[in-house]
Design a protein around this motif. Structure first.
Motif: not given
Length: 335
Positions: A40, A295-296, A300, A323-325
């Motif tokens: 973050y 992301k969510n 992406v 905030g991405t994986s």
């Protein structure tokens, strides 16, 4: 009936009679998955000024206001064009009815509104009158700052925090009887607000320095010229503000020195640069490595990557968004 992914691949292979199906089924069954969560980094900063507002400070009001405006301006510039911050002022007043209150009237300044020059001017107009509001002997800056951060100026645990203490005397905050070192106690309490991440907390302190040999008190004293604790009993003066600054990644300065705000090092006030390299725990067969960013739950795209076999790192050309994986799937080497 519930079908596993491996069974669905097997069924497809049987129906399609594809020569590549044996490899696909083997990948599903033997693949390794590693997931990284990008940090973050809001490019955001919280700044709390802790001001000794007892009446002697009025003697240094103009010079100190200029220093505060200079530091305010430098902090704004350090965050860049799109940087955001919250900034407020509390006093060292430790009385129960006053401790931790924001001045004036609970005001919090937010960066990004108006031009920097306009914000600096506004801050100066807000700051200067606070230097002559109280005449009591309380000076509990540690306790006041902690109280403010717990109640009136709560700082997100993930956001960098800067504390600026301005005083001509020593801190007199109390700690529990079980804590032998007041400075260490408050350092730990402040760090708890940042989940013990010292990279997210910095303290600056401007206070009286010891008088140089041969100098008179008045030549080095800009607020209260005489009868200061540091001069009366230097052996028992604890230098608490300076010690806290040294303990928490900060710097110290002589409050009477012109230009001290320009000497504070603001490097690294933002969170460290987000990583582009992610080291895998396993040893993949590079030809089987698949990487995606989510992301969510949504993909992406637009972030090319390479694999460094020497360090087993996935290396992105551009930094994946906060905030991405980052999900890596692969067959281990030798399978």
């Amino acid at each position: 009936m519930t079908w596993s992914k491996a069974k669905l691949v097997t069924l497809f292979c049987i129906l399609a009679v594809s020569p590549s199906c044996s490899n696909q089924e083997r990948f599903v069954e033997l693949k390794t998955t590693e997931t990284f969560v990008q940090e973050y980094n809001p490019h955001y900063l919280d700044v709390l000024w802790v001001l000794d507002n007892r009446s002697p400070m009025r003697n240094h009001k103009d010079a100190l206001t200029l220093e505060a405006k200079e530091l305010f301006s430098r902090i704004g510039n350090s965050l860049g064009e799109y940087g955001q911050y919250r900034m407020s002022v509390t006093s060292t007043d430790g009385r129960p009815a006053s401790i931790g209150n924001l001045l004036p009237s609970g005001q919090i300044l937010v960066g990004g509104l108006g031009t920097l020059d306009e914000r600096v001017a506004y801050f100066g107009n807000m700051f200067a009158p606070l230097l002559n509001l109280a005449t009591d002997a309380y000076n509990k800056g540690f306790a006041a700052s902690l109280k403010a951060l717990q109640t009136t100026f709560v700082s997100d645990a993930r956001v960098p925090l800067v504390l600026v203490f301005l005083s001509y005397a020593d801190d007199e905050s109390a700690a529990p009887a079980t804590e032998p070192d007041v400075v260490e106690y408050y350092a730990k309490e402040l760090l708890k607000l940042k989940n013990d991440n010292a990279d997210l907390l910095r303290v600056y302190a401007a206070n009286y320095m010891p008088v140089a040999p041969g100098a008179t008190n008045a030549s080095n004293r800009c607020a209260q010229a005489t009868n200061n604790e540091i001069d009366i009993s230097p052996a028992t003066y604890e230098d608490r503000y300076f010690r806290l600054a040294n303990r928490l990644n900060g710097e110290t300065a002589d409050i009477c020195e012109s230009g001290f705000a320009s000497n504070f090092n603001l490097g690294g006030l933002q969170l460290r640069e987000l990583p582009k390299r992610f080291a895998l725990m396993g040893s993949p067969d590079p030809s089987t490595l698949l990487v995606e960013i989510l992301k969510n739950g949504e993909a992406v795209t637009g972030f090319p990557w390479t694999f460094d076999p020497a360090t087993r790192e996935i290396v992105f050309q551009d930094t994946p968004p906060q905030g991405t994986s980052i999900i890596a799937r692969y067959l281990p080497r030798g399978n």
